[in-house]
Enzyme design. Sequence first.
Site, PDB file in Angstrom:
ATOM      1  N   ASP A 251       0.810  -1.209   0.000  1.00 35.87           N
ATOM      2  CA  ASP A 251       0.000   0.000   0.000  1.00 35.87           C
ATOM      3  C   ASP A 251       0.844   1.260   0.000  1.00 35.87           C
ATOM      4  OD1 ASP A 251      -2.353  -1.268   0.076  1.00 35.87           O
ATOM      5  OD2 ASP A 251      -2.685  -1.064   2.236  1.00 35.87           O
TER       6      ASP A 251
ATOM      7  N   LYS B 170      -4.057   3.132  -2.848  1.00 40.93           N
ATOM      8  CA  LYS B 170      -5.151   3.975  -3.314  1.00 40.93           C
ATOM      9  C   LYS B 170      -4.789   5.406  -2.948  1.00 40.93           C
ATOM     10  CE  LYS B 170      -8.195   0.388  -1.645  1.00 40.93           C
ATOM     11  NZ  LYS B 170      -7.315  -0.210  -0.649  1.00 40.93           N
TER      12      LYS B 170
ATOM     13  N   MET C 240      -7.041   9.233   9.493  1.00 38.39           N
ATOM     14  CA  MET C 240      -7.565   9.801   8.241  1.00 38.39           C
ATOM     15  C   MET C 240      -8.341  11.095   8.506  1.00 38.39           C
ATOM     16  SD  MET C 240      -8.890   6.159   6.740  1.00 38.39           S
ATOM     17  CE  MET C 240      -9.511   5.548   8.294  1.00 38.39           C
TER      18      MET C 240
END
Length: 463
Positions: free
Chosen positions: A248, A270, A383
């Site tokens: 990742d 991503k 996040m």
Amino acid sequence: MDYLPLFHNLKGRKCLVVGGGEIALRKVRPLLEAGAVVRVVAPQIRQSLKEMADVGTIQITVKTFHPDDMAGVALVIAATSDQQVNEQVSRFARERNIMVNVVDNPALCSVIFPAIIDRSPVQIAISTGGSAPVLARLLRGKLESLLPDAYGKLAQLADKFRPAVKAKLESENSRRGFWEKVFEGPIAELVFRGRMQEAEQALADAIDNPDVQACGEVYLVGGGPGDPDLLTFRALRLMQQADIVLYDRLVSKEVLNLVRRDAERIYVGKTAGDHPVTQENINRKLVEFALQGHRVLRLKGGDPFIFGRGGEEIEHLAEHGIPFQVVPGITAASGCASYAGIPLTHRDHAQSVRFIAGHRRDDDLNLPWEELAAPGQTLVFYMGLNGLETICHQLMTHGMDAATPAALIEKGTTARQRTFVGNLADLPEKVRLGEARAPTLIIVGHVVGLHHKLKWFGEQHGE
Ligand code: SAH
């Protein structure tokens, strides 16, 4: 080569230790482990040695050393603090062709003790020729971390099945290939997890059908928050044996560098709002590679089970009957908190801690704000960079004091770590001025107030 390393069979052989103190005790232990019959000779004997003699583990003679003590002895060790005695022992032993070791004096030795890693029957001995024993011990520490405890069991298993493999596979080359697969594949992993019966069954099956392509395995591994020193031993071992790695965006370059050199590396990260590799695609690839017999490393930032969708990925593997194992990693909350000197709980400030996903869905942060604003807890938002202002605003609206300490940690645990400290009222502005970039973690609560006292990690770019 300064010394020839040999492994000595001392079972039932007589060994003499001259000296009765702490150093003697340190030498007695490995001799006993190797099955030697140990006799200690010294005018004074420490209590722990006496206790060993009391239960018959060793023999003790309380007197000064005499050359006759060496009769019938295979190995003699001088472990006294008396240089004259040590020299005498060395000289008499050499005259009689008896192996001799004088502790901390290589010049008087005919044999020296290595640093030992014991996974019997697998053993590793490390020596610096007596020049730097501390270095040998450090090296041992490094190797210890790479060899699971059950390594010896793997050798025992191989020993048991060796004749069967030899009978089935004629060429040496094919046998070597076979054993390499066993030692670095799912069978070895079963052994390391203590599942011996299953390992034996799998090995027997592999011997029966050596040409069948066995299914590979997926390792779902937490790579931690960035600092490669925070990897677990198991993570490192699996990283070193995987054939294919899917990683990742959050996996740091330093961590990725520790993956086996010739492994194929596939980036499946991503970027926010944009999904170049869909989750379905990742799930499919994992199954596909494993079915081809590969050892697949699914490497994730932090811990795979904390906001990492690790659960979804292995659910898919389980549905397809693919073997997998999960290795926990240090999650960003633990890593960032430690490196910022902010204890997540503290008897005086917080009795619980909550990990919260702070990213906005459709521009709205739908969280149980009443609960979050309650006192006595620490809040950790993952996040949350884009939502920072909303988070602070909502907490204040729901009753949290505007002066409640809050911090944002950018790229925690790495050399680029920055910590922004303030309170609910002023943190968003500080972070905006400092132009913080993801990944960042937000910590809210009175524990943040301890940062100034407890910070220890010298931030290069910090305050
Ligand atoms: N599984 C990961 C979390 C994945 S979610 C873990 O256990 O840590 C991604 C979020 O983790 C980022 O948005 C950020 O909030 C946090 N994060 C991960 N690594 C970080 C780091 N080195 N410094 C600060 N935050 C980090």
